[in-house]
Each structure stands twice: as structure tokens, then as C-alpha cells.
Motif scaffolding. Structure first.
Motif, mmCIF file in Angstrom:
data_model
loop_
_atom_site.group_PDB
_atom_site.id
_atom_site.type_symbol
_atom_site.label_atom_id
_atom_site.label_comp_id
_atom_site.label_asym_id
_atom_site.label_seq_id
_atom_site.Cartn_x
_atom_site.Cartn_y
_atom_site.Cartn_z
ATOM 1 N N ARG A 1 -79.748 40.009 -114.087
ATOM 2 C CA ARG A 1 -80.537 39.691 -112.899
ATOM 3 C C ARG A 1 -78.833 38.360 -113.069
ATOM 4 N NH1 ARG A 1 -85.061 36.905 -113.619
ATOM 5 N NH2 ARG A 1 -86.170 38.518 -113.652
ATOM 6 N N ILE A 2 -78.389 37.971 -112.097
ATOM 7 C CA ILE A 2 -77.609 36.820 -111.406
ATOM 8 C C ILE A 2 -77.778 35.543 -112.121
ATOM 9 C CG2 ILE A 2 -78.613 36.567 -109.537
ATOM 10 C CD1 ILE A 2 -75.273 36.661 -108.066
ATOM 11 N N THR A 3 -76.640 34.536 -112.831
ATOM 12 C CA THR A 3 -77.225 33.766 -113.034
ATOM 13 C C THR A 3 -77.119 31.984 -112.094
ATOM 14 O OG1 THR A 3 -75.604 32.576 -114.372
ATOM 15 C CG2 THR A 3 -76.588 33.823 -115.908
ATOM 16 N N ALA A 4 -77.798 31.743 -112.578
ATOM 17 C CA ALA A 4 -78.241 30.063 -111.217
ATOM 18 C C ALA A 4 -76.531 29.828 -110.923
ATOM 19 C CB ALA A 4 -78.495 29.181 -111.936
ATOM 20 N N GLU A 5 -75.491 29.459 -111.887
ATOM 21 C CA GLU A 5 -73.677 29.567 -112.184
ATOM 22 C C GLU A 5 -73.662 30.646 -111.382
ATOM 23 O OE1 GLU A 5 -69.892 28.230 -115.206
ATOM 24 O OE2 GLU A 5 -72.352 28.146 -115.809
ATOM 25 N N GLN A 6 -73.181 31.680 -111.967
ATOM 26 C CA GLN A 6 -73.330 33.044 -110.805
ATOM 27 C C GLN A 6 -73.741 32.420 -109.326
ATOM 28 O OE1 GLN A 6 -74.414 36.117 -113.758
ATOM 29 N NE2 GLN A 6 -72.351 36.368 -114.019
ATOM 30 N N ALA A 7 -74.621 32.626 -109.291
ATOM 31 C CA ALA A 7 -75.191 32.845 -107.534
ATOM 32 C C ALA A 7 -74.513 31.853 -107.048
ATOM 33 C CB ALA A 7 -76.656 31.959 -108.052
ATOM 34 N N LEU A 8 -74.168 30.629 -107.846
ATOM 35 C CA LEU A 8 -73.362 29.150 -107.138
ATOM 36 C C LEU A 8 -71.691 29.651 -106.645
ATOM 37 C CD1 LEU A 8 -74.749 25.982 -108.518
ATOM 38 C CD2 LEU A 8 -75.236 27.055 -106.767
ATOM 39 N N GLY A 9 -71.719 30.563 -107.375
ATOM 40 C CA GLY A 9 -69.911 30.838 -107.390
ATOM 41 C C GLY A 9 -70.134 33.104 -106.312
ATOM 42 N N HIS A 10 -71.771 32.938 -105.647
ATOM 43 C CA HIS A 10 -71.152 34.223 -104.996
ATOM 44 C C HIS A 10 -70.371 33.886 -103.682
ATOM 45 C CE1 HIS A 10 -73.214 37.129 -102.954
ATOM 46 N NE2 HIS A 10 -73.404 38.022 -103.258
ATOM 47 N N PRO A 11 -70.133 34.809 -103.091
ATOM 48 C CA PRO A 11 -69.619 34.744 -101.696
ATOM 49 C C PRO A 11 -70.101 34.773 -100.875
ATOM 50 C CG PRO A 11 -68.732 36.919 -103.104
ATOM 51 C CD PRO A 11 -69.741 35.981 -103.700
ATOM 52 N N TRP A 12 -71.221 34.825 -100.312
ATOM 53 C CA TRP A 12 -71.568 34.129 -99.257
ATOM 54 C C TRP A 12 -72.283 32.667 -99.944
ATOM 55 C CZ3 TRP A 12 -76.766 31.894 -98.937
ATOM 56 C CH2 TRP A 12 -77.317 31.812 -97.128
ATOM 57 N N ILE A 13 -72.527 31.934 -100.754
ATOM 58 C CA ILE A 13 -73.043 30.576 -100.549
ATOM 59 C C ILE A 13 -71.375 29.467 -100.301
ATOM 60 C CG2 ILE A 13 -72.982 28.733 -102.810
ATOM 61 C CD1 ILE A 13 -75.533 30.169 -101.634
ATOM 62 N N LEU A 14 -70.286 30.685 -100.974
ATOM 63 C CA LEU A 14 -68.783 30.130 -101.201
ATOM 64 C C LEU A 14 -68.054 30.190 -99.833
ATOM 65 C CD1 LEU A 14 -67.546 30.516 -104.931
ATOM 66 C CD2 LEU A 14 -68.482 27.939 -103.808
ATOM 67 N N ALA A 15 -68.896 30.880 -98.743
ATOM 68 C CA ALA A 15 -68.728 31.022 -97.282
ATOM 69 C C ALA A 15 -68.038 29.826 -96.319
ATOM 70 C CB ALA A 15 -69.023 32.154 -96.852
ATOM 71 N N ASP A 16 -67.075 30.085 -95.988
ATOM 72 C CA ASP A 16 -66.107 28.763 -94.779
ATOM 73 C C ASP A 16 -67.382 28.245 -94.519
ATOM 74 O OD1 ASP A 16 -66.213 30.651 -93.394
ATOM 75 O OD2 ASP A 16 -63.921 29.921 -93.224
ATOM 76 N N ASP A 17 -67.085 27.012 -93.586
ATOM 77 C CA ASP A 17 -68.059 26.173 -92.856
ATOM 78 C C ASP A 17 -67.735 26.978 -91.437
ATOM 79 O OD1 ASP A 17 -68.877 24.397 -94.422
ATOM 80 O OD2 ASP A 17 -67.505 22.931 -93.889
ATOM 81 N N GLU A 18 -66.841 27.944 -91.373
ATOM 82 C CA GLU A 18 -66.700 28.359 -89.925
ATOM 83 C C GLU A 18 -67.905 29.699 -89.603
ATOM 84 O OE1 GLU A 18 -65.632 27.620 -86.989
ATOM 85 O OE2 GLU A 18 -64.939 26.096 -88.149
ATOM 86 N N ASN A 19 -68.178 30.114 -90.806
ATOM 87 C CA ASN A 19 -69.561 31.159 -90.639
ATOM 88 C C ASN A 19 -70.716 30.779 -90.719
ATOM 89 O OD1 ASN A 19 -67.235 33.490 -91.335
ATOM 90 N ND2 ASN A 19 -67.573 33.577 -93.536
#
Length: 117
Positions: free
Chosen positions: A52-70
């Protein structure tokens, strides 16, 4: 109608599905959810904690880091309304089950009229 990835009308089957990680993203309900969001959900719902993905990895996931425009282009109000309807239905079902259980308990606690003879 929208619903979470785990769904079943029967509570025991629902728990079994959750424990087994048995879920689906039905296109009728999840079709407008981005593939990145579904990827994060899949990684968060992985049954084996080692995989399973860790909390730290989840926070670095591309969906979380997507730009504000998306995010600006996403209509989150639809999802919020659907979640509120789902949650209200879930609470209503729970209340109904509580009433049924209380009624059964009340009937079970009544003295048996035949035993008074």
C-alpha cells in the motif's frame, strides 16, 4: 446514482468485499473521475500494507500535486452533492435498522401472556 468503490446492500458482503479489496469503478458512476484520481484510490485501497502507498507517497502522488488549473476545471459541486445524497441515504438506512432492532428487542422483552396462567 454515485457510490464508493465498495458497495453492497448486505453489510456482511460489504465487509467481505472491503477486506478482500474487491471493488470496481463502474464507468456509469466513475467515468468522469480522472485516471490519476482512480490510480491514487487504487493505491490507497491496496489490502497488503507492505504494498500500500504510504501517507508520504500519497502526498507526492501526481493527482495531489496537480496544478490549480486542473482543479479549476473540475466541477466538484456535483461530487459533493452526490456524496451528501449517499451519506443521507446511509444514515437513513442506519436509523431504520435501529428502529427495527429496538422494536424486536421491545417485543422480545415483553412477558409471555401464556406464562401467566
Amino acid at each position: 446514482r454515485r457510490y464508493p468503490p465498495f458497495y453492497d446492500d448486505d453489510q456482511n458482503r460489504l465487509y467481505a468485499k472491503i477486506k478482500a479489496g474487491n471493488y470496481e469503478f463502474h464507468s456509469d458512476y466513475w467515468g468522469k473521475v480522472s485516471s490519476e484520481a482512480k490510480d491514487l484510490i487504487v493505491k490507497l485501497l491496496t489490502v497488503n500494507p507492505v504494498d500500500r502507498i504510504t501517507a508520504e507517497q500519497a502526498l507526492g502522488h501526481p493527482w495531489i500535486l496537480a496544478d490549480d488549473e486542473n482543479l479549476k476545471n473540475s466541477n466538484l459541486g456535483v461530487n459533493l452533492r452526490a456524496f451528501k445524497r449517499y451519506n443521507a441515504k446511509r444514515k437513513f438506512k442506519s436509523a431504520g435498522k435501529a428502529v427495527i432492532a429496538a422494536r424486536r428487542l421491545s417485543l422480545a422483552m415483553r412477558p409471555d401472556p401464556a406464562s401467566k396462567r
